[in-house]
Design a protein around this motif. Structure first.
Motif, short mmCIF file in Angstrom:
data_model
loop_
_atom_site.label_atom_id
_atom_site.label_comp_id
_atom_site.label_asym_id
_atom_site.label_seq_id
_atom_site.Cartn_x
_atom_site.Cartn_y
_atom_site.Cartn_z
N ASN A 49 34.11 52.67 28.20
CA ASN A 49 33.52 51.80 29.21
C ASN A 49 34.64 51.31 30.10
O ASN A 49 35.66 50.81 29.61
N GLU A 50 34.46 51.45 31.39
CA GLU A 50 35.48 50.98 32.32
C GLU A 50 35.42 49.45 32.41
O GLU A 50 34.35 48.87 32.53
N ALA A 51 36.58 48.83 32.33
CA ALA A 51 36.69 47.38 32.55
C ALA A 51 37.66 47.18 33.71
O ALA A 51 38.71 47.84 33.77
N PHE A 52 37.31 46.30 34.63
CA PHE A 52 38.19 46.12 35.78
C PHE A 52 38.03 44.72 36.36
O PHE A 52 37.07 44.00 36.08
N GLY A 75 46.53 50.78 31.46
CA GLY A 75 45.66 50.73 32.63
C GLY A 75 46.38 51.11 33.91
O GLY A 75 47.55 51.52 33.90
N GLY A 76 45.67 50.99 35.01
CA GLY A 76 46.24 51.36 36.30
C GLY A 76 45.37 50.84 37.43
O GLY A 76 44.40 50.10 37.20
N LEU A 77 45.72 51.25 38.64
CA LEU A 77 45.05 50.73 39.83
C LEU A 77 44.13 51.79 40.43
O LEU A 77 44.40 52.98 40.35
N VAL A 78 43.10 51.30 41.06
CA VAL A 78 42.15 52.16 41.76
C VAL A 78 41.92 51.59 43.15
O VAL A 78 41.72 50.38 43.30
N LEU A 79 41.99 52.45 44.15
CA LEU A 79 41.71 52.03 45.53
C LEU A 79 40.24 52.29 45.81
O LEU A 79 39.69 53.32 45.41
N TYR A 124 42.31 46.58 39.28
CA TYR A 124 43.07 46.92 38.08
C TYR A 124 42.05 47.32 37.03
O TYR A 124 41.09 46.59 36.77
N ARG A 125 42.28 48.48 36.44
CA ARG A 125 41.26 49.07 35.59
C ARG A 125 41.86 49.55 34.28
O ARG A 125 42.97 50.08 34.26
N LEU A 126 41.16 49.35 33.23
CA LEU A 126 41.52 50.05 32.00
C LEU A 126 40.26 50.47 31.27
O LEU A 126 39.16 49.97 31.56
N GLU A 127 40.43 51.40 30.38
CA GLU A 127 39.28 51.96 29.70
C GLU A 127 39.23 51.45 28.27
O GLU A 127 40.25 51.37 27.59
N LEU A 149 39.97 42.79 27.42
CA LEU A 149 39.39 42.16 28.62
C LEU A 149 40.29 41.01 29.10
O LEU A 149 40.40 40.77 30.31
N SER A 150 40.93 40.33 28.17
CA SER A 150 41.88 39.27 28.55
C SER A 150 43.07 39.88 29.29
O SER A 150 43.59 39.28 30.24
N ILE A 151 43.50 41.06 28.87
CA ILE A 151 44.60 41.75 29.56
C ILE A 151 44.18 42.10 30.98
O ILE A 151 44.95 41.94 31.93
N VAL A 152 42.94 42.56 31.14
CA VAL A 152 42.45 42.87 32.49
C VAL A 152 42.50 41.62 33.36
O VAL A 152 42.97 41.65 34.50
N ALA A 153 42.03 40.51 32.81
CA ALA A 153 41.98 39.26 33.58
C ALA A 153 43.38 38.80 33.97
O ALA A 153 43.65 38.48 35.13
N SER A 154 44.28 38.76 33.01
CA SER A 154 45.61 38.20 33.30
C SER A 154 46.43 39.14 34.18
O SER A 154 47.13 38.69 35.09
N THR A 155 46.33 40.45 33.95
CA THR A 155 47.07 41.39 34.80
C THR A 155 46.55 41.35 36.22
O THR A 155 47.32 41.33 37.18
#
Lengths: 162, 169
Positions: A75-78, A104-108, A122-125, A139-145
């Motif tokens: 599931n993609e989280a971003f 994770g990484g970035l998506v334009l 910023y997206r991770l799977e 999900l906390s990593i997604v938020a803080s990054t």
């Protein structure tokens, strides 16, 4: 006499209206519940608010439809870390996409029918069978990054809108 | 028990049996042992043929494609860590140049969102620019079969992307 009572009870039960079916939850929703996370269901996404240091807030989205490739299910989280009405310059893209992340990484994202702005996410799977504690951690990593990136990249990312 | 230890256990179960005692020491060194990195043990389980990059920083898997094209997939030998997560990046190069990629090339790559993974820019020590496509393998959830499929996915996206980026407008 007890047999009659039992029979009567059985008849009454058989005539009771059927219970309303419980709403069906997918595995991600079950994991979000188990992780104790607050979320809102949007069409296609789960929306999760995160409160970070300095009273900053980030909204993380988890795509409800899992993506699959052979044995890989995710599931993609971003989170949105940059948003602008104008197209990013070559210099900005270069500087931003030279960044590397532990995970994770970035998506334009270009403007589309559903949203009018240029965005960087910023997206991770997250694998579909992630245990609740790990799901919460990721999900906390997604938020803080994303929050760190948002501060660095400027733009007008509200982070609260799809 | 940490998750990566579980992964190690799985990979070790799929590693070849130890050689008989008469086997030369050279052969014995190629046999998975508990001291080898978890990623190597996982890779051994995939049955893919792999090597090590000249820098020693990555394992490499070479794929053949039509028209004698070759594609190298790199898998980081050592994981990066964030909190208790150990993460290996699997990547391939989809564009290179002595100058930074143009805005059009960058947009073409960066806007082509895939099921998973991400594109990013890289400039090496010789100032050669590259666009890479990568995906993460998190130790623990990533099992042998998943790792193999991730490598195949990066290979497939990498090949398609390189051809798309090199195609005339």
């Amino acid at each position: 006499m007890p047999a009659l009572l039992l029979l009567a009870s059985a008849l009454w039960l058989s005539q009771a209206p059927p219970a309303a079916p419980a709403p069906v939850k997918d595995s991600t929703e079950i994991a979000l519940d188990a992780a104790g996370l607050t979320y809102t269901k949007l069409p296609g996404f789960y929306q999760l608010p995160f409160t970070l240091a300095e009273s900053r807030r980030q909204t993380v989205y988890v795509r409800r439809a899992a993506e699959a490739y052979k044995s890989v299910g995710i599931n993609e989280a971003f989170a949105i870390c940059y948003e602008s009405e104008s197209e990013p310059t070559a210099e900005m893209l270069q500087k931003t996409f030279l960044r590397r992340f532990t995970i994770g990484g970035l998506v334009l994202e270009a403007p589309s029918e559903t949203q009018p702005k240029w965005r960087i996410r910023y997206r991770l799977e997250i694998t579909t069978k992630e245990p609740p504690a790990r799901l919460k951690q990721m999900l906390s990593i997604v938020a803080s990054t994303s929050d760190t990136l948002e501060k660095e990249l400027g733009g007008s990312a509200a982070g609260d809108k799809l | 028990m940490p998750a990566w230890m579980l992964a190690t256990g799985l990979a070790m179960a799929q590693a070849p049996a130890p050689p008989p005692s008469s086997t030369s020491s050279t052969s014995a060194q190629s046999i998975a042992t508990p001291t080898e990195p978890p990623m190597k043990l996982l890779l051994d389980g995939t049955t893919l043929r792999y090597g090590t990059s000249s820098s020693g920083l990555s394992y490499t898997v070479l794929f053949d494609h039509p028209n004698n094209r070759k594609r190298i997939i790199f898998i980081g030998v050592k994981p990066s860590t964030i909190e208790d997560l150990a993460v290996h990046t699997i990547y391939t190069t989809v564009w290179t140049g002595n100058e930074p990629p143009s805005q059009d090339v960058m947009k073409k790559a960066l806007l082509s969102t895939k099921k998973f993974g991400f594109f990013y820019l890289f400039q090496d020590a010789k100032s050669v620019w590259a666009i890479r496509f990568g995906a993460n393998a998190i130790m623990g959830p990533t099992k042998t079969e998943t790792l193999r499929d991730l490598i195949y996915f990066v290979n497939q996206v990498g090949e398609e992307s390189e051809l798309a980026l090199s195609a005339p407008k």
